[in-house]
Enzyme design. Structure first.
Site, PDB file in Angstrom:
ATOM      1  CG  ASN A 113      -2.165  -0.783   0.976  1.00 56.82           C
ATOM      2  OD1 ASN A 113      -2.884  -0.500   0.024  1.00 56.82           O
ATOM      3  ND2 ASN A 113      -2.407  -1.795   1.780  1.00 56.82           N
ATOM      4  CB  ILE A 136       2.279 -11.836   3.570  1.00 56.83           C
ATOM      5  CG1 ILE A 136       2.569 -10.839   4.705  1.00 56.83           C
ATOM      6  CG2 ILE A 136       3.572 -12.364   2.963  1.00 56.83           C
ATOM      7  CD1 ILE A 136       3.205 -11.491   5.947  1.00 56.83           C
ATOM      8  CG  ASP A 137       0.159  -7.361   5.189  1.00 59.41           C
ATOM      9  OD1 ASP A 137       0.628  -8.375   5.739  1.00 59.41           O
ATOM     10  OD2 ASP A 137       0.693  -6.244   5.260  1.00 59.41           O
ATOM     11  CG  MET A 179       3.521 -10.907  10.594  1.00 59.94           C
ATOM     12  SD  MET A 179       4.823 -10.729   9.356  1.00 59.94           S
ATOM     13  CE  MET A 179       6.131 -10.120  10.386  1.00 59.94           C
ATOM     14  N   GLY A 180       0.114  -9.686   9.222  1.00 60.74           N
ATOM     15  CA  GLY A 180      -0.875  -9.252   8.234  1.00 60.74           C
ATOM     16  C   GLY A 180      -1.246  -7.798   8.351  1.00 60.74           C
ATOM     17  CD  GLU A 233       1.290  -8.013  12.454  1.00 62.69           C
ATOM     18  OE1 GLU A 233       2.323  -8.080  13.118  1.00 62.69           O
ATOM     19  OE2 GLU A 233       1.291  -7.761  11.236  1.00 62.69           O
ATOM     20  NE  ARG A 277       4.120 -23.007  27.684  1.00 65.05           N
ATOM     21  CZ  ARG A 277       3.845 -23.078  28.987  1.00 65.05           C
ATOM     22  NH1 ARG A 277       2.966 -22.255  29.525  1.00 65.05           N
ATOM     23  NH2 ARG A 277       4.438 -23.976  29.753  1.00 65.05           N
ATOM     24  CD  GLN A 285       2.929 -15.347   9.942  1.00 62.88           C
ATOM     25  OE1 GLN A 285       1.724 -15.362   9.877  1.00 62.88           O
ATOM     26  NE2 GLN A 285       3.569 -14.595  10.825  1.00 62.88           N
TER      27      GLN A 285
HETATM   28  O1  F6P Z   1       3.274  -5.648   5.394  1.00 61.06           O
HETATM   29  C1  F6P Z   1       3.948  -6.848   5.524  1.00 61.06           C
HETATM   30  C2  F6P Z   1       4.263  -7.133   6.969  1.00 61.06           C
HETATM   31  O2  F6P Z   1       4.906  -8.379   7.041  1.00 61.06           O
HETATM   32  C3  F6P Z   1       3.078  -7.087   7.913  1.00 61.06           C
HETATM   33  O3  F6P Z   1       2.333  -8.263   7.885  1.00 61.06           O
HETATM   34  C4  F6P Z   1       3.761  -6.825   9.226  1.00 61.06           C
HETATM   35  O4  F6P Z   1       2.892  -6.143  10.112  1.00 61.06           O
HETATM   36  C5  F6P Z   1       4.913  -5.944   8.835  1.00 61.06           C
HETATM   37  O5  F6P Z   1       5.154  -6.172   7.454  1.00 61.06           O
HETATM   38  C6  F6P Z   1       6.189  -6.207   9.591  1.00 61.06           C
HETATM   39  O6  F6P Z   1       7.085  -5.210   9.254  1.00 61.06           O
HETATM   40  P1  F6P Z   1       8.671  -5.289   9.406  1.00 61.06           P
HETATM   41  O7  F6P Z   1       9.201  -6.155   8.340  1.00 61.06           O
HETATM   42  O8  F6P Z   1       9.112  -3.889   9.246  1.00 61.06           O
HETATM   43  O9  F6P Z   1       8.941  -5.865  10.761  1.00 61.06           O
END
Ligand code: F6P
Length: 399
Positions: A113, A136-137, A179-180, A233, A277, A285
């Site tokens: 984006n 990946i998002d 993540m995402g 997250e 846990r 990912q």
């Molecule tokens: O936008 C891709 C992404 O992997 C998100 O899923 C995650 O929140 C972010 O990037 C992590 O960012 P960085 O690589 O800066 O730790």
């Protein structure tokens, strides 16, 4: 001689190399003389004229399957693009100057984006731009799917699968944090459903911790000793969703937990008296080889990009809509976010299915007005935009 620049920007993902290969394969098949400039570490390379001339052989020697990105990537926030660097350099002017100096015919930009917003800015500044939607998002507006998403689903699902066996052995509650990006839950939704998670928490649907606890109790009563939660997250409680953006940021900054999953784990532990846990697959990912789906997707997007370049059709993102590649005008999509629609069939199916195959019903508090809070929280009214999306999609299909 055709001269093409390429850069990959933002967080990396699988299949970036596969997508670049798709573009180059498409061009070399049709263009006699081709020069490719690979800018190092995303927009940084374009700003500071750091590039490598790539040859066709760079693209034909096993990179379809290679993860990461050959030219490298970095995060260059869109908001900072108009802010001069520490030496007073105007970054936008510097990028334009590199492009012109090298006599590029087009710049192919692979990114998410933020990257797309800068790509649109460069288009507005008169450069020939093609954007390819990576992340990946899966949160890029104007395409059904982004590359990297499917590969990441596979990894996150495998994590949930592995957690399943150990959770069952120890009768534990496990949280797998997926993540995402902080505003969208696509990856959590798909991995959660694919991995058979018992509870799935997404940013788009604020959760009620008491409902989560009830769900765990119900499983225990049904004789299930373990419970798996797939937590995005960016998952947010319904109380936190009432906060303003500023208040929420302050809360996150002062949170004593490394992430929301640990907070949820503490709450469950306290309310249920069970061991919890947390497993965080994190950047795994985004790593490793692209899955076959992403390889095919990128080969198709890449060759569609090559066709757009040869047709002189610039200023667009090559999206995939209803399994067809489309040139989607950047001006129509830049700055918009594709979120999970709480009213979508996938969510509603999970909620109302009488067998509750996936228990999204536990995520929805059922109180009207939460969507409104979300809209306020994210200021970009992503939820409202999302419901507009099907209408917009029809418009996009016409391009
Ligand atoms: O936008 C891709 C992404 O992997 C998100 O899923 C995650 O929140 C972010 O990037 C992590 O960012 P960085 O690589 O800066 O730790």
């Amino acid at each position: 001689m055709m001269k093409i620049g390429m850069l990959t920007s933002g967080g990396d993902c699988q299949a970036l190399n596969a997508a670049m290969r798709g573009v180059v394969k498409g061009l070399t098949t049709n263009v006699d003389e081709l020069e490719i400039y690979g800018f190092e570490n995303g927009y940084k390379g374009l700003i500071y004229e750091q590039y490598r001339i790539l040859t066709a052989s760079d693209f034909f020697s096993g990179i379809l399957t290679r993860g990461g990105t050959i030219p490298g990537s970095s995060r260059q926030p869109f908001k900072q693009m108009r802010v001069p660097d520490e030496n007073g350099l105007d970054k936008v002017e510097a990028m334009k100057s590199t492009y012109r100096k090298l006599g590029l015919d087009c710049l192919v930009i692979l990114g998410g984006n933020g990257t797309q917003k800068t790509a649109n800015l460069l288009r507005e500044e008169g450069l020939n731009i093609i954007h390819l939607p990576k992340t990946i998002d899966n949160d890029i507006y104007g395409t059904d799917v982004t590359f990297g998403f499917q590969s990441a689903i596979n990894i996150a699902t495998e994590t949930i699968d592995c957690i399943h066996t150990t959770a069952a052995s120890h009768n534990r509650v496990f949280i797998v944090e997926v993540m995402g990006q902080h505003k969208v839950g696509w990856l959590t939704l798909y991995a959660g459903v694919a991995g058979g998670a018992d509870i799935i928490l997404l940013p788009e649907i604020p959760y009620d911790i008491d409902k989560v606890v009830d769900a765990i109790h119900k499983r225990t009563k049904d004789g299930k000793g373990f419970t798996i939660l797939a937590v995005a997250e960016g998952a947010i409680s319904k109380d936190d969703a009432q906060l303003t953006k500023k208040q929420y940021k302050a809360k996150v900054a002062s949170r004593r937990y490394p992430s929301v999953s640990y907070e949820i784990a503490d709450q469950i532990q306290e309310k249920c008296g069970v061991e919890v846990r947390v497993a965080v697959p994190g950047h795994t990912q985004r790593g490793g080889s692209p899955c076959p789906y992403d390889r095919v997707l990128c080969t198709r997007l890449g060759s569609a990009a090559a066709k757009a370049i040869m047709d002189g059709k610039f200023g667009c993102m090559i999206g995939m809509i209803n399994n067809k590649t489309k040139c989607v005008p950047l001006g129509e999509v830049a700055g918009k976010l594709k979120t999970v629609d709480p009213d979508s069939q996938m969510i509603q199916g999970g909620k109302t299915d009488r067998y509750q195959f996936w228990r999204l019903n536990f995520l929805i508090s059922g109180k009207k007005g939460e969507e409104k809070c979300l809209t306020r929280l994210y200021t970009v009214s992503s939820v409202r935009r999302n419901s507009k999306m099907s209408k917009d999609r029809n418009t996009l299909l016409q391009h």
